[in-house]
Design a protein around this motif. Sequence first.
Motif, PDB file in Angstrom:
ATOM      1  N   ILE A  89     -39.681  59.427 -27.741  1.00 23.50           N
ATOM      2  CA  ILE A  89     -39.471  58.350 -28.696  1.00 23.50           C
ATOM      3  C   ILE A  89     -38.652  58.844 -29.878  1.00 23.50           C
ATOM      4  O   ILE A  89     -38.741  60.008 -30.288  1.00 23.50           O
ATOM      5  CB  ILE A  89     -40.822  57.806 -29.185  1.00 23.50           C
ATOM      6  N   GLY A  90     -37.863  57.951 -30.450  1.00 29.42           N
ATOM      7  CA  GLY A  90     -37.055  58.304 -31.614  1.00 29.42           C
ATOM      8  C   GLY A  90     -35.990  59.322 -31.257  1.00 29.42           C
ATOM      9  O   GLY A  90     -35.346  59.231 -30.217  1.00 29.42           O
ATOM     10  N   ASP A  91     -35.804  60.306 -32.128  1.00 25.95           N
ATOM     11  CA  ASP A  91     -34.788  61.322 -31.868  1.00 25.95           C
ATOM     12  C   ASP A  91     -35.164  62.256 -30.728  1.00 25.95           C
ATOM     13  O   ASP A  91     -34.336  63.041 -30.268  1.00 25.95           O
ATOM     14  CB  ASP A  91     -34.547  62.153 -33.138  1.00 25.95           C
ATOM     15  N   LYS A 140     -35.665  50.146 -24.943  1.00 23.25           N
ATOM     16  CA  LYS A 140     -35.801  49.906 -26.380  1.00 23.25           C
ATOM     17  C   LYS A 140     -37.274  49.953 -26.761  1.00 23.25           C
ATOM     18  O   LYS A 140     -38.097  49.234 -26.199  1.00 23.25           O
ATOM     19  CB  LYS A 140     -35.194  48.562 -26.757  1.00 23.25           C
ATOM     20  N   ASP A 141     -37.598  50.824 -27.698  1.00 22.31           N
ATOM     21  CA  ASP A 141     -38.976  50.937 -28.180  1.00 22.31           C
ATOM     22  C   ASP A 141     -39.326  49.687 -28.975  1.00 22.31           C
ATOM     23  O   ASP A 141     -38.619  49.310 -29.913  1.00 22.31           O
ATOM     24  CB  ASP A 141     -39.114  52.188 -29.045  1.00 22.31           C
ATOM     25  N   ARG A 142     -40.425  49.028 -28.625  1.00 23.73           N
ATOM     26  CA  ARG A 142     -40.785  47.766 -29.274  1.00 23.73           C
ATOM     27  C   ARG A 142     -41.111  47.955 -30.748  1.00 23.73           C
ATOM     28  O   ARG A 142     -40.808  47.092 -31.576  1.00 23.73           O
ATOM     29  CB  ARG A 142     -41.980  47.139 -28.559  1.00 23.73           C
ATOM     30  N   ALA A 143     -41.729  49.064 -31.086  1.00 21.83           N
ATOM     31  CA  ALA A 143     -42.152  49.272 -32.475  1.00 21.83           C
ATOM     32  C   ALA A 143     -40.969  49.548 -33.389  1.00 21.83           C
ATOM     33  O   ALA A 143     -40.855  48.985 -34.477  1.00 21.83           O
ATOM     34  CB  ALA A 143     -43.156  50.421 -32.543  1.00 21.83           C
ATOM     35  N   SER A 144     -40.071  50.430 -32.962  1.00 21.78           N
ATOM     36  CA  SER A 144     -38.970  50.859 -33.829  1.00 21.78           C
ATOM     37  C   SER A 144     -37.651  50.169 -33.535  1.00 21.78           C
ATOM     38  O   SER A 144     -36.745  50.157 -34.373  1.00 21.78           O
ATOM     39  CB  SER A 144     -38.775  52.374 -33.704  1.00 21.78           C
ATOM     40  N   GLY A 145     -37.523  49.602 -32.336  1.00 16.91           N
ATOM     41  CA  GLY A 145     -36.261  49.006 -31.932  1.00 16.91           C
ATOM     42  C   GLY A 145     -35.223  50.040 -31.527  1.00 16.91           C
ATOM     43  O   GLY A 145     -34.072  49.681 -31.232  1.00 16.91           O
ATOM     44  N   GLN A 146     -35.596  51.321 -31.495  1.00 20.75           N
ATOM     45  CA  GLN A 146     -34.679  52.403 -31.155  1.00 20.75           C
ATOM     46  C   GLN A 146     -34.837  52.783 -29.679  1.00 20.75           C
ATOM     47  O   GLN A 146     -35.843  52.475 -29.049  1.00 20.75           O
ATOM     48  CB  GLN A 146     -34.951  53.612 -32.045  1.00 20.75           C
ATOM     49  N   LYS A 188     -35.776  54.707 -26.350  1.00 23.93           N
ATOM     50  CA  LYS A 188     -36.887  55.556 -25.937  1.00 23.93           C
ATOM     51  C   LYS A 188     -36.688  55.896 -24.463  1.00 23.93           C
ATOM     52  O   LYS A 188     -36.416  55.011 -23.643  1.00 23.93           O
ATOM     53  CB  LYS A 188     -38.220  54.825 -26.133  1.00 23.93           C
TER      54      LYS A 188
END
Length: 610
Positions: free
Chosen positions: A359-361, A547-553, A555
Amino acid sequence: MRMDSHQDPFEGDEEAALRYAIALSLQDPNVPMSPATAQRPIVLDESEDEEEDLENGPNGPPTPKKTSQLAGKPTRTVPTTNHSQTTPLGTLSHTQSNGLSSLGLDRKKMEEERLARVAKRKAPPGEDSPQRLRQRIKNDGQPKVTPLTAAAPVSSASTKSTQLPYPKGVVRKTWASGYPRQDDITIEEIFQKDQLELAVLSSFQWDDEWLLTKINVNKTKLVCIAFASDDQQKEAMRNNVPRDRIRYETPVAQSSQAGSMHSKLQLLKFSNYLRLVIPTGNLVPYDWGETGVMENMVFLIDLPMTTKSENPLTMFGQELCYFLTACGLDSTLINSLSKYDFSETIHYRFIHTIGQSHIGDAWQRTGTMPLLSLSPLTMATGYCGLGRAVESLGLATDSEVELDFVIASLGSVNTDLTSAIYNATQGDNGLKEYDKRTSGGARKKATQKVGPSYHPDNFRIYFPSHETVIRSRGGKSSGGTICLQSKWWDSSTFPRELIHDCKSVRPGLLMHTKILFVRPLHQNKSQPWAYLGSANLSESAWGRLVKDRASGQPKLNCRNWECGVLIPMESQAGKSGWSLFENRIPIPMVVPGESYGKTNSKRPWLFLEA
C-alpha cells in the motif's frame, strides 16, 4: 459440494486449484471433499517407530492415502514413479506446513480430525484399522544461527575464475533419465553434498525422504523457507524438527487471501564460496528428472568470499536481501551475504513477488534496505518490479517486443494481466495499464472496452494441449502439476489466441519450466533478455495494481511468494530471432508451437477433467 459452471471457488487462483487437486489425491476415498475442505490438514498413516535418530533426519515420510473423487471424476495425482514415496504437502494450503512433510505437521489436530471422520462412517469390510502415532521430538533451546561466512575468507582474485565452477552464471536444463546429457545438470551436481556446509532452501513441494538422500544432515545444516498461516503454526513447525540441524524460517500470512510460498531458491554455502541457485522446479524427484517424465531449468552462479573492507551489494544482492528479509530469514545470515563478492551479478536482476498487499509507496518501494546500510532503492515487487528491473538495466524500449512465455499453470488470465506483463517487459512500472484501466470512471468502462497493449502475434504463451500430455512419456499420470481449469479457458475474457502447444525439444518430456523470452520485434531496437524463475502467468504470481479505497492511491495485491532472475543477452552482430539466446540459454521448447488456442484445433490439458 459440487462446483457448478457459475462459481469459481478458487477465485482464479491456479495455485489454490493445484493445492486442491493434490489434496484430493491424498484424501481418503470414502470422504467427499470441497475446496474448503482442502484448506484443512490431510490425514496420513504413519509408522509406529518412535526411535528414529533425529540427528540424522527423519527415516521417511508418512504414506499418503488413496485417491479421492471430484464430482464422479478421478482427480490428478502428482507425477512420480511410485506415488507412495512422495508426500508433496507443501502444495496443500497456507494453513498447512510448506516444509518437510514429516517434520512440520500439527499431528494432534490431524489425529483428532481423522478420528472424527472415522466415527462418521463404517469401514469397508476387511479394512485394517489405521495406525496411530504421536511422534516425540525433544529439542534443547534455540539453534545457533550459522552465518553463510563461517569459514575463513579467501581472496576473491584466487577463486573468481580458477576454482569456481560457475563464476559468471549459467542456465541449464535439469537432467532427465533416459535422455542423452546435453546442457543439463543434476541435483547432485548442484548440491555437492560432500562439500556442502549449509543449505537455505525454498520450494512449493517437498519430498523429504528423497531430499535427505541428496543432503547429509550430519554434515550440512538445513534452513527451510516454508509458510505459516499464523504465529502458532510457525512455532509448531519450528518445534517439530531437530533445531541443531534443521531450521524453519516462516513468513506469516498477512491476510486470509495469502497464497503460496511458491518460490524456488537455494543458497548453498561451501568452504570458500556461495552458490546461488534459482530453479523452476520443486524439491521432488520428478522435477529433477529421476522418473524421466518431467524437465525443468535452473540458473546458478558461484560467488567467492572477499576480503574487501567495503563490499557494497549490487542491485541483485540488495533485492535478494530484501526478499529474504520478507521471508523471515535470520538477520545474521542475511547480513553475512555482504561478505561475498556479488560483482558478477551486476548484469542480472533478482525478480520477486512478496505475498501481501503493498500500500502507498510500498508498491514501488523507495527507501533503504531495513538490515543493511545501502543506497536508496527504486525497485519493486511483482510485475511492477519486473518493469523497474528492465529499466534499471537499460533494457526499456518504446518499440514493440516479442514475448514467448513457457508456463506450467494458467489461472483466470485476462488481457489486463497480459498487458501489464507486456508493458513491464518494455520497462513500465505498472502504471501504464493501471491508468488505462482506472481512468474515465464507470461510465467510460461500460461503453469502452480496454484493449490489450500488444498485437496477438507478438505474444505466445506455451501451455501443453491434452494430446501432448497424453502422448508424453509418462502419459496423463505425469500431468498432475500442470494446471488449468475449463472454467477459465472457456471464459470470454481468456486470451486463448495467445496459447501455443508446449512440446519439449526432448521428445516425450513434459515441462514444469517457467521461462520468458523477450526480444525486439525489429533488429537493433532493443536488447533481448529472459526471465527464469518460479512465476507462472497469473495474478497470484505477478500481482495486480488496484486503487486503494482508503487513500485513492495505487495498491499492489500479491498472493504468492515467487522469485526469479532477469538475464540479459550479450550483443551479437548479425544474429536475430532465437539465435540471440543460443549462447546463454538452451531453448527448451519447440518453437513457435502450434497455435491451438486461436484455431480451437485442440483442447488444453485440464488437470481436473482428464
